[in-house]
Design a protein around this motif. Structure first.
Motif, mmCIF file in Angstrom:
data_model
loop_
_atom_site.group_PDB
_atom_site.id
_atom_site.type_symbol
_atom_site.label_atom_id
_atom_site.label_comp_id
_atom_site.label_asym_id
_atom_site.label_seq_id
_atom_site.Cartn_x
_atom_site.Cartn_y
_atom_site.Cartn_z
ATOM 1 N N GLY A 112 -13.060 -2.217 -51.726
ATOM 2 C CA GLY A 112 -14.262 -1.386 -51.799
ATOM 3 C C GLY A 112 -14.756 -0.963 -50.421
ATOM 4 O O GLY A 112 -15.159 0.184 -50.225
ATOM 5 N N SER A 115 -12.346 1.662 -49.072
ATOM 6 C CA SER A 115 -12.556 2.944 -49.736
ATOM 7 C C SER A 115 -13.870 3.598 -49.310
ATOM 8 O O SER A 115 -13.938 4.817 -49.125
ATOM 9 C CB SER A 115 -12.538 2.734 -51.251
ATOM 10 O OG SER A 115 -12.695 3.942 -51.920
ATOM 11 N N THR A 116 -14.907 2.783 -49.122
ATOM 12 C CA THR A 116 -16.204 3.309 -48.691
ATOM 13 C C THR A 116 -16.128 3.849 -47.269
ATOM 14 O O THR A 116 -16.680 4.913 -46.975
ATOM 15 C CB THR A 116 -17.285 2.221 -48.795
ATOM 16 O OG1 THR A 116 -17.335 1.761 -50.143
ATOM 17 C CG2 THR A 116 -18.641 2.759 -48.388
ATOM 18 N N LYS A 138 -19.796 4.623 -53.945
ATOM 19 C CA LYS A 138 -18.954 3.558 -53.399
ATOM 20 C C LYS A 138 -19.789 2.512 -52.666
ATOM 21 O O LYS A 138 -19.475 1.326 -52.703
ATOM 22 C CB LYS A 138 -17.872 4.148 -52.503
ATOM 23 C CG LYS A 138 -16.835 4.913 -53.300
ATOM 24 C CD LYS A 138 -15.711 5.421 -52.449
ATOM 25 C CE LYS A 138 -14.682 6.139 -53.307
ATOM 26 N NZ LYS A 138 -13.468 6.448 -52.581
ATOM 27 N N MET A 141 -21.257 0.383 -55.330
ATOM 28 C CA MET A 141 -20.242 -0.532 -55.837
ATOM 29 C C MET A 141 -20.069 -1.732 -54.902
ATOM 30 O O MET A 141 -19.980 -2.870 -55.366
ATOM 31 C CB MET A 141 -18.911 0.198 -56.032
ATOM 32 C CG MET A 141 -18.936 1.158 -57.202
ATOM 33 S SD MET A 141 -17.495 2.226 -57.350
ATOM 34 C CE MET A 141 -16.160 1.073 -57.375
ATOM 35 N N CYS A 142 -20.045 -1.495 -53.605
ATOM 36 C CA CYS A 142 -19.903 -2.605 -52.653
ATOM 37 C C CYS A 142 -21.115 -3.536 -52.700
ATOM 38 O O CYS A 142 -20.963 -4.760 -52.642
ATOM 39 C CB CYS A 142 -19.691 -2.065 -51.236
ATOM 40 S SG CYS A 142 -18.041 -1.391 -50.984
ATOM 41 N N ILE A 145 -20.774 -5.674 -55.775
ATOM 42 C CA ILE A 145 -19.742 -6.711 -55.604
ATOM 43 C C ILE A 145 -20.276 -7.839 -54.731
ATOM 44 O O ILE A 145 -20.036 -9.021 -55.011
ATOM 45 C CB ILE A 145 -18.449 -6.096 -55.026
ATOM 46 C CG1 ILE A 145 -17.830 -5.138 -56.046
ATOM 47 C CG2 ILE A 145 -17.450 -7.180 -54.656
ATOM 48 C CD1 ILE A 145 -16.728 -4.264 -55.488
#
Length: 169
Positions: A112, A115-116, A138, A141-142, A145
């Protein structure tokens, strides 16, 4: 359990409860967007952003609510054998299996973050007609997580305390 662990568990539980309650209301925003999009499609020109924005809100709902789901023990579990065990046996097995979840989340966070950073560095956009920037979702999402990782550690402490016959809170 040491006072630092008790403080950590209380802090993480409170944070994830608050974030989970806020994330719960994203469903209503998503329903509003889908209703608006449906109305516009029936009578006027449908918005380009409707479906994709609803998908982004759904991702935020799941990701940010995941830690609260883990905290309140609302996740799915196969209960064929587990329900017959004593609370101490369940705590021991949970303390072992939560380590696998922790490893999975660490790998997920690594991907993540990668990708971020790519999305931020190159201004990545979606391939749809609306073409929104991908970095905000993104980042969310991080964050989700990381909250799940923190909750996983708190659950591990709770399980170890339950296996020892103690209460962490």
């Amino acid at each position: 359990m040491p006072k630092a662990i008790r403080t950590y568990v209380r802090w993480v539980d409170a944070t994830n409860r608050y974030v989970g309650l806020l994330a719960m209301y994203l469903v209503f925003a998503m329903m509003g967007i889908l209703l608006y999009s449906s109305f516009m499609k029936s009578f006027f020109i449908p918005p380009l952003w409707g479906l994709e924005m609803a998908q982004f809100l759904l991702v935020g709902y799941y990701i940010l609510g995941g830690a609260w789901s883990l905290q309140s023990d609302d996740h799915v579990r196969m209960d064929l054998i587990y329900g017959r065990w004593s609370p101490r046996s369940r705590a021991i097995i949970d303390a072992i299996t939560v380590i696998f979840l922790f490893v999975y989340l660490v790998v997920l966070l690594y991907g993540g973050i990668s990708s971020t950073s790519y999305a931020l560095q190159y201004g990545e956009r979606s391939y749809s007609a609306w073409r929104p920037y991908m970095a905000p979702i993104k980042i969310i999402m991080c964050v989700g997580i990381v909250l799940m990782l923190l909750q996983t550690i708190a659950v591990f402490f709770k399980d170890v305390a339950a296996a020892r016959g103690e209460d962490v809170l």
